[in-house]
Write a protein that holds these residues in place. Structure first.
Motif, PDB file in Angstrom:
ATOM      1  N   PRO A 238      -0.325   6.690   7.033  1.00 58.80           N
ATOM      2  CA  PRO A 238       0.995   6.069   6.869  1.00 58.80           C
ATOM      3  C   PRO A 238       1.346   5.859   5.398  1.00 58.80           C
ATOM      4  O   PRO A 238       0.473   5.526   4.590  1.00 58.80           O
ATOM      5  CB  PRO A 238       0.861   4.734   7.606  1.00 58.80           C
ATOM      6  N   PRO A 239       2.593   6.041   5.046  1.00 53.55           N
ATOM      7  CA  PRO A 239       3.010   5.859   3.650  1.00 53.55           C
ATOM      8  C   PRO A 239       2.999   4.383   3.258  1.00 53.55           C
ATOM      9  O   PRO A 239       3.037   3.491   4.114  1.00 53.55           O
ATOM     10  CB  PRO A 239       4.432   6.423   3.630  1.00 53.55           C
ATOM     11  N   ASP A 240       2.957   4.127   1.968  1.00 52.03           N
ATOM     12  CA  ASP A 240       2.951   2.753   1.456  1.00 52.03           C
ATOM     13  C   ASP A 240       4.145   1.971   1.992  1.00 52.03           C
ATOM     14  O   ASP A 240       5.277   2.468   2.006  1.00 52.03           O
ATOM     15  CB  ASP A 240       2.988   2.760  -0.077  1.00 52.03           C
ATOM     16  N   GLY A 241       3.881   0.745   2.395  1.00 52.91           N
ATOM     17  CA  GLY A 241       4.937  -0.129   2.866  1.00 52.91           C
ATOM     18  C   GLY A 241       5.303   0.029   4.322  1.00 52.91           C
ATOM     19  O   GLY A 241       6.049  -0.792   4.874  1.00 52.91           O
ATOM     20  N   TYR A 242       4.776   1.036   4.967  1.00 55.19           N
ATOM     21  CA  TYR A 242       5.173   1.358   6.336  1.00 55.19           C
ATOM     22  C   TYR A 242       4.741   0.285   7.329  1.00 55.19           C
ATOM     23  O   TYR A 242       5.573  -0.283   8.048  1.00 55.19           O
ATOM     24  CB  TYR A 242       4.592   2.706   6.724  1.00 55.19           C
ATOM     25  N   TRP A 243       3.454   0.015   7.371  1.00 60.48           N
ATOM     26  CA  TRP A 243       2.949  -0.907   8.387  1.00 60.48           C
ATOM     27  C   TRP A 243       3.483  -2.321   8.193  1.00 60.48           C
ATOM     28  O   TRP A 243       3.767  -3.025   9.171  1.00 60.48           O
ATOM     29  CB  TRP A 243       1.421  -0.911   8.399  1.00 60.48           C
ATOM     30  N   GLN A 244       3.633  -2.739   6.966  1.00 61.91           N
ATOM     31  CA  GLN A 244       4.164  -4.073   6.711  1.00 61.91           C
ATOM     32  C   GLN A 244       5.585  -4.199   7.255  1.00 61.91           C
ATOM     33  O   GLN A 244       5.946  -5.211   7.877  1.00 61.91           O
ATOM     34  CB  GLN A 244       4.127  -4.379   5.209  1.00 61.91           C
ATOM     35  N   ARG A 245       6.411  -3.174   7.046  1.00 57.91           N
ATOM     36  CA  ARG A 245       7.779  -3.200   7.548  1.00 57.91           C
ATOM     37  C   ARG A 245       7.790  -3.101   9.080  1.00 57.91           C
ATOM     38  O   ARG A 245       8.599  -3.765   9.736  1.00 57.91           O
ATOM     39  CB  ARG A 245       8.591  -2.056   6.931  1.00 57.91           C
ATOM     40  N   VAL A 246       6.923  -2.283   9.656  1.00 60.30           N
ATOM     41  CA  VAL A 246       6.856  -2.179  11.120  1.00 60.30           C
ATOM     42  C   VAL A 246       6.535  -3.539  11.733  1.00 60.30           C
ATOM     43  O   VAL A 246       7.177  -3.961  12.715  1.00 60.30           O
ATOM     44  CB  VAL A 246       5.803  -1.136  11.555  1.00 60.30           C
ATOM     45  N   GLU A 247       5.562  -4.237  11.161  1.00 61.25           N
ATOM     46  CA  GLU A 247       5.204  -5.545  11.715  1.00 61.25           C
ATOM     47  C   GLU A 247       6.375  -6.522  11.598  1.00 61.25           C
ATOM     48  O   GLU A 247       6.676  -7.268  12.550  1.00 61.25           O
ATOM     49  CB  GLU A 247       3.968  -6.117  11.025  1.00 61.25           C
ATOM     50  N   ASP A 248       7.034  -6.528  10.472  1.00 63.58           N
ATOM     51  CA  ASP A 248       8.178  -7.422  10.296  1.00 63.58           C
ATOM     52  C   ASP A 248       9.265  -7.133  11.337  1.00 63.58           C
ATOM     53  O   ASP A 248       9.831  -8.054  11.948  1.00 63.58           O
ATOM     54  CB  ASP A 248       8.745  -7.259   8.884  1.00 63.58           C
ATOM     55  N   ILE A 249       9.550  -5.852  11.560  1.00 60.69           N
ATOM     56  CA  ILE A 249      10.567  -5.469  12.531  1.00 60.69           C
ATOM     57  C   ILE A 249      10.176  -5.939  13.931  1.00 60.69           C
ATOM     58  O   ILE A 249      10.998  -6.509  14.675  1.00 60.69           O
ATOM     59  CB  ILE A 249      10.778  -3.943  12.508  1.00 60.69           C
TER      60      ILE A 249
END
Length: 461
Positions: A238-249
């Motif tokens: 996964p690209p940088d920042g991806y998982w953090q944004r997915v969790e927030d969403i």
């Protein structure tokens, strides 16, 4: 190394004939076996296996499908299984077992925030359990509304109908429809194959998931099912920042997060679990393959106490608990093997070795990329790597599938077994896949990558 006397006493041709006449192999077109012998593996030690003709191979895919994490010939696991089978081989998991309790406790100690383990016998089944849990939660706590499950293009979650319905690989699902309703695809996160690239690609790829959520309606979606690193769809980190944004969403829209660690779990990526690289807090984690390194069949569906509590809030309601059973989830040999497998990984520091040798693997593959124009992209984490082959590096046109398979075959001829994306995505079965055992040494890594380099040279020139 010679086959032991017991194996050598068998008539190889009789075994080959019996296999050809009666065994239906996985993932293989059998027409070829009318004129050629099937491969029969008879012995393994460390990272090496031997076929029935005595040919030795360095196994760079841990049993073909990324399973034998601690290597072959582990007598301590075999002894643990044998001892447990004599003591108690099986009782349905309506009751507990000593190895089940001990392994669950040990496993959970490596998974902060999670607390409950449900045993079954395959990755497909482990994922099915989550889908059933999500559906039951939807009916019991959301009036039946939040029943949809999101899955990602290129991800794969198993071979049963529920798991196939969550498959983002069109060649896996082809000719098996109609599949189950209520499963909704979201876009993949492979930057190499995206028109939008750059520093903010990870966040943009996650935002594309939210677009699907808003289109479908957040109150209709119960969970999202994702691999932490896409495996058979091309080894996509996964690209940088991806998982953090997915969790927030997902938290904003009250969507449960299900992470499928069937391939990535138990040290494969240089962490105990792939999701732990990214700081994400899942509601469900599923695992299989490396849980017992193939020494026994076992899979686990792990969840939080908050999810668990949703199934015991109304004890007088006969439909309130999770009304599911896995027959072979009651096999005591599975957690016995898994417990010893876990001990080996810990005491031999194999998670750390995966990270260390994985760095060497990626560096070696990067050096091959500099040398061979046919290598368009190299990606991976820990001892899990993909090499995407292309016909033209500038246009990123995928290499022909026959050429990719020719590289795999050439490596086999040179004594190294590698894998590739296979019957996954039409036009994009062009990635070599590597997942050597976590015991790999620098010499093993160099042998694997040197062999790949020679094979690419032979096939592409």
């Amino acid at each position: 190394m010679q086959l032991n006397s017991a194996l050598a006493s068998n008539d190889p041709q009789a075994i080959i004939d019996a296999d050809r006449a009666h065994v239906w192999h996985h993932l293989i077109q059998h027409k070829a076996f009318e004129t050629a012998a099937p491969r029969i593996i008879v012995e393994g030690k460390g990272m090496r296996v031997w076929d029935i003709a005595g040919q030795e191979y360095l196994d760079a895919v841990s049993g073909g499908v990324w399973t034998v994490n601690v290597g072959y010939g582990r007598t301590s696991i075999a002894d643990a299984v044998r001892d447990q089978l004599v003591r108690l081989n099986y009782f349905a998991n309506t009751a507990g077992s000593i190895p089940g309790a001990l392994f669950a406790e040990k496993l959970i100690s490596r998974m902060p925030g999670l607390s409950r383990v449900y045993f079954s016998n395959s990755g497909s089944e482990a994922n099915e359990k989550v889908f059933k849990m999500v559906r039951q939660v939807a009916h019991r706590h959301h009036g039946g509304r939040k029943s949809k499950i999101l899955y990602r293009e290129r991800d794969y979650h198993g071979t049963t109908f529920g798991a196939l319905s969550a498959s983002g690989q069109n060649e896996r699902t082809a000719q098996y429809g109609p599949l189950l309703s209520g499963f909704v695809a979201v876009p993949h996160a492979l930057e190499y194959r995206s028109e939008q690239r750059g520093a903010r690609y990870g966040e943009a790829a996650a935002d594309a998931i939210e677009e699907v959520i808003l289109r479908e309606g957040p109150d209709t979606i119960g969970a999202i099912c994702l691999e932490p690193i896409t495996a058979g769809g091309g080894v996509i980190v996964p690209p940088d920042g991806y998982w953090q944004r997915v969790e927030d969403i997902c938290r904003r829209h009250d969507i449960l997060i299900h992470i499928d660690e069937v391939v990535c779990g138990l040290g494969r990526t240089g962490a105990w679990f792939g999701y732990q690289h990214y700081g994400v807090r899942p509601d469900f984690v599923t695992m299989a393959k490396g849980v017992a390194s193939g020494y026994a069949a076992i899979s686990c569906t792990v969840t939080t106490e908050a999810v668990f509590d949703l199934f015991k809030d109304a004890p007088d309601d006969p439909l309130s608990h999770f009304r599911d059973i896995s027959t072979f989830g009651g096999c005591a040999s599975g957690p016995a093997a898994a417990l010893e497998n876990l001990r080996i990984i810990e005491e031999e520091a194999l998670v750390e070795n995966s990270a260390l040798q994985g760095g060497r693997l990626i560096a070696n593959l990067g050096a091959l990329q500099d040398k061979h124009p046919a290598i368009g992209d190299v990606r991976g984490k820990g001892l899990f790597a993909g090499v995407e082959l292309v016909a033209d590096r500038q246009s990123r046109e995928p290499a022909a599938e026959k050429q990719v398979q020719a590289v795999v075959a050439e490596c086999g001829t040179q004594g190294v077994i590698i894998g590739s994306t296979n019957r996954s995505i039409t036009g994009f079965n062009n990635t070599l896949c590597l997942a050597p055992a976590l015991i790999a040494t620098p010499d093993d890594i160099d042998t694997i990558t040197d062999t790949i380099g020679r094979a690419i040279e032979r096939v592409f020139g």
